[in-house]
Design an enzyme around this catalytic site. Sequence first.
Site, PDB file in Angstrom:
ATOM      1  N   HIS A   1       0.760  -1.431   0.164  1.00 45.87           N
ATOM      2  CA  HIS A   1      -0.056   0.330  -0.201  1.00 45.87           C
ATOM      3  C   HIS A   1       1.022   0.959   0.162  1.00 45.87           C
ATOM      4  CE1 HIS A   1      -3.796   2.464   0.658  1.00 45.87           C
ATOM      5  NE2 HIS A   1      -3.222   2.953   1.567  1.00 45.87           N
TER       6      HIS A   1
ATOM      7  N   GLY B   1      -6.848   2.904   1.529  1.00 43.78           N
ATOM      8  CA  GLY B   1      -8.175   3.734   1.401  1.00 43.78           C
ATOM      9  C   GLY B   1      -7.662   3.929  -0.086  1.00 43.78           C
TER      10      GLY B   1
ATOM     11  N   LEU C   1      -9.706  -3.594   4.598  1.00 45.77           N
ATOM     12  CA  LEU C   1      -8.871  -2.825   4.177  1.00 45.77           C
ATOM     13  C   LEU C   1      -7.470  -2.360   4.738  1.00 45.77           C
ATOM     14  CD1 LEU C   1      -8.871  -2.374   1.267  1.00 45.77           C
ATOM     15  CD2 LEU C   1     -10.004  -0.097   1.472  1.00 45.77           C
ATOM     16  N   ASP C   2      -6.841  -2.780   3.731  1.00 41.93           N
ATOM     17  CA  ASP C   2      -4.825  -1.886   4.636  1.00 41.93           C
ATOM     18  C   ASP C   2      -5.581  -2.071   5.774  1.00 41.93           C
ATOM     19  OD1 ASP C   2      -4.568  -1.525   1.738  1.00 41.93           O
ATOM     20  OD2 ASP C   2      -5.928   0.323   2.388  1.00 41.93           O
ATOM     21  N   ALA C   3      -5.722  -3.291   6.890  1.00 37.32           N
ATOM     22  CA  ALA C   3      -5.518  -2.375   8.000  1.00 37.32           C
ATOM     23  C   ALA C   3      -4.647  -4.451   8.773  1.00 37.32           C
ATOM     24  CB  ALA C   3      -6.995  -3.117   8.655  1.00 37.32           C
TER      25      ALA C   3
END
Lengths: 287, 287, 287, 287
Positions: C195, C204, C230-232
């Site tokens: 990311h 995000g 998401l992205d965690a």
Amino acid sequence: MAQGKATLLISCIDRPGIIACVSNHLFTLGCNIITSDQYSDDEDGHFFWRIHFESLRLPVGELAKEFDASIPSLMPWERLRWHLFDASRRDRIVIMASRLPHCLMDLLSRHRFGELDGEVVGVVSNHPDLEPLARPFEVPFKVIPVLKDRKPESETALLKHLNELRADTVVLARYMQVLSGDFLRAWNKPIINIHHSFLPAFAGQRPHKQAHDKGVKLIGATAHYVTEELDAGPIIAQATTPMTHRDTVADLARMGKDLEVTVLANAVRAHLRKEVLLHHNRTIVFS
Amino acid sequence: MAQGKATLLISCIDRPGIIACVSNHLFTLGCNIITSDQYSDDEDGHFFWRIHFESLRLPVGELAKEFDASIPSLMPWERLRWHLFDASRRDRIVIMASRLPHCLMDLLSRHRFGELDGEVVGVVSNHPDLEPLARPFEVPFKVIPVLKDRKPESETALLKHLNELRADTVVLARYMQVLSGDFLRAWNKPIINIHHSFLPAFAGQRPHKQAHDKGVKLIGATAHYVTEELDAGPIIAQATTPMTHRDTVADLARMGKDLEVTVLANAVRAHLRKEVLLHHNRTIVFS
Amino acid sequence: MAQGKATLLISCIDRPGIIACVSNHLFTLGCNIITSDQYSDDEDGHFFWRIHFESLRLPVGELAKEFDASIPSLMPWERLRWHLFDASRRDRIVIMASRLPHCLMDLLSRHRFGELDGEVVGVVSNHPDLEPLARPFEVPFKVIPVLKDRKPESETALLKHLNELRADTVVLARYMQVLSGDFLRAWNKPIINIHHSFLPAFAGQRPHKQAHDKGVKLIGATAHYVTEELDAGPIIAQATTPMTHRDTVADLARMGKDLEVTVLANAVRAHLRKEVLLHHNRTIVFS
Amino acid sequence: MAQGKATLLISCIDRPGIIACVSNHLFTLGCNIITSDQYSDDEDGHFFWRIHFESLRLPVGELAKEFDASIPSLMPWERLRWHLFDASRRDRIVIMASRLPHCLMDLLSRHRFGELDGEVVGVVSNHPDLEPLARPFEVPFKVIPVLKDRKPESETALLKHLNELRADTVVLARYMQVLSGDFLRAWNKPIINIHHSFLPAFAGQRPHKQAHDKGVKLIGATAHYVTEELDAGPIIAQATTPMTHRDTVADLARMGKDLEVTVLANAVRAHLRKEVLLHHNRTIVFS
């Protein structure tokens, strides 16, 4: 409607009124300054200026003639040197590499994706190995072998090839042959090299081995202009990354690649954007 | 209930079974390993191990006697060297500085706030300037001037003072005098120095001036053990930070201070925690 | 003569004697420890250990059977979990990318030059654009388009393809589609994503735009395991590089690429070497 | 012979001729430009310019009157804002800290050694602990306790004290109390804070604990102007340093100090040199 963009580099002995005079002249000629960077060396009194601007009224070619005519009388300054670069006239670049692909591939990739203000017009290698990897980028790949005791012949062929390609700048992207003083004098245009150490530490052969044996705690990479003295030309960009006692020479080779790619790309990018000026054996990098 | 904590450093020629043998012996003696770090040098076959543990049954003093008795027969290994450090026995440190306060102040501050695994028992300077700044830290401050042509007398006084303080380690926190080979041999205990360059580049006098004149793009700092060859001893820690053509020698001095403080503190901290082992002219740093 | 190399990962509630017991057992079985890394979490009492060793007597397959038989009775420790990886059995990797080539090209290049402890068995993209660039690396390239409102069909095809390739690990090398919870549960094997921000900041969409608008002075990149949120997911590697007010969102995209390439490669490399252990929603990275 | 030095900050909607007009005007008034930095925001068309110059003919006070008279008619530009700073008129700074000494000590030390373009006229703390350490720097130290439920009284006393000291800028050097919106509006001058995370990640209480629990691989520090929204004001400087799973919250506190010291010092230095301009909720930092 802009007629074109250009970059003006000026240097002279510092004096009052330079900025007023030049910016006034540009304004009078219908030019609009986009970015401006200056530097005064307090030690020797030199002043350096890079102006990137758009010409709203005249095409850049005519502007250049206007400059040629007006600058000598308008700016009768001590040690004045100036150069106007037409932004539409992109540098022609030849990349040279030996067997390691990382720097070559990275530059070809950046070129393809529009990141370099220049045209890669050829790749030259002393080995055929990298040709398949370079093929998708559709840049002519020329093999010029360097045989022991036949180096002058190789350099003659190289010079001929560079001239045929009308190259402006050569980038040594892990090209493992030393170019001779004869070649450098005959070519007489910028050559950018990447060396895998933090110069001036570990110049010459096998810098990772030298770094390992010395026991330093950082590994480095240096992009510099090539001069006759090996690994001693003006430095454009450098970076380091941590290493430990655990890292073997092979580990350093792997870790160093990421550094080399980034440092070389930054140097080439700055050079092509005319952000690099020479001063003594140092560079001024306006970026 | 733990009787105490200790650190065991072991080195020998690598062979199967070392870890099983030592960890078994520690377990048998009622010791619980807290951290364990090892390194094998593939080139020369040496193995290095640092074990930090708590002794649950025996006081560390008795454990040491037990080790003295058992290790030679239990571990008849080639080139075996081992050392047991009682964690309750903290190194006695003397800090030496000249006129620049940043490294001295930083170490005194870390000491006061419990960050160093050692006891600062004295500060020595060749000038009285820093005494007022050091005063709040309540560490004895001794001025030993170094007069031209009277250096041997100064070093004799210094040696006497260090011995009176029963110092284990000396830290040169921007101490601007070179210690002689005679002094180093007489003292014969660790001395850590901070040099304001990325060694081996720019050893010796005025490294910031050297860096500026060479036109490098990074400024460095190096903490190393002092040996007779100036600025050439085993490197413990290094760091760099970017510089540009705009940075004067005075700017580098300012920018370098942050590097020096951090690099020296990291080196001293690792040394005091017995995380640094010597191997040829290099260090193994287990941190 | 070694029969093979293997990596053993162990975790349990910490207790005295673990290292002695395991290293003894390995020694008895004719195994020689090459590297050993351990970590104790003081907060919750968990102990984690990675041992890389060579088996001198038994083939790794027989060693695994031996372990299955002996470990439960030999190490009846609270919350014991262990896993033995045969170093000759390399992970099968599928790389997924959309239109940006840098991460894909970098991983293929590292694979070709032997830097990854795994086998790239396929590339999957939702677009055909990158196929020509990937071709010289001779890895099967499969286009699985993701049509609006037809995502479930795409994910079914993807799952089928991954299973046919017998993939162990998926690497999202700037793959711009979000994988659904249904897919993640069905696949149920590691997925590593890159990311282009310093997570948890700017999760995000359009992280460079978010960073630019917030006015931060560093740009980041984060490699993490994919989870349903998401992205965690657990973070494996991160890095940052300076940015200024001058950098547009397009500049950040260019500058970010070097970070993304390095961070993703480091994460994939550590994962394949079995250096990454999960603990709560965090990673322990032994490298 | 220079009459004095000054810094001119200008912003307006970009248009052709700005540089020519202003540099001409400065030249006419006998001013010599030393450094010049500009920035155009392509998104909203704003232009920002910082000019540091020496006035050769007029004292800076008279120059200011001349500017007041001439600029409105000479530069009738959209949204023009300008400010002239007399370099001989140094900002008066008050440093506020609670119990942690590192940022306070560092700023006092830099002040003493002439690195800050400002005058530290006082230190304020809500605790008496740091007074002995600050004493050698001979700056008035005032304790203003903040009692639970008596915060308004404390802030009234603080405001009175700042006004008595005729402070221009307040630096929160790890001051652990949140200043109220009422106070900020009443004070209405710059306040610089150091927050020990990479904002916007981990705003608010205990950022090192938050970072540890999230499992990030970098620790950060952010210097920013204080606004009513907690930890959300314009960011001036940021840096990060690597952390691993081994680092406890206490380790992060120790490691973070070096970052905080450097980041805060860089931000304060840039602010005092008038190198920081505000644009939306972001900063332009000309350094």
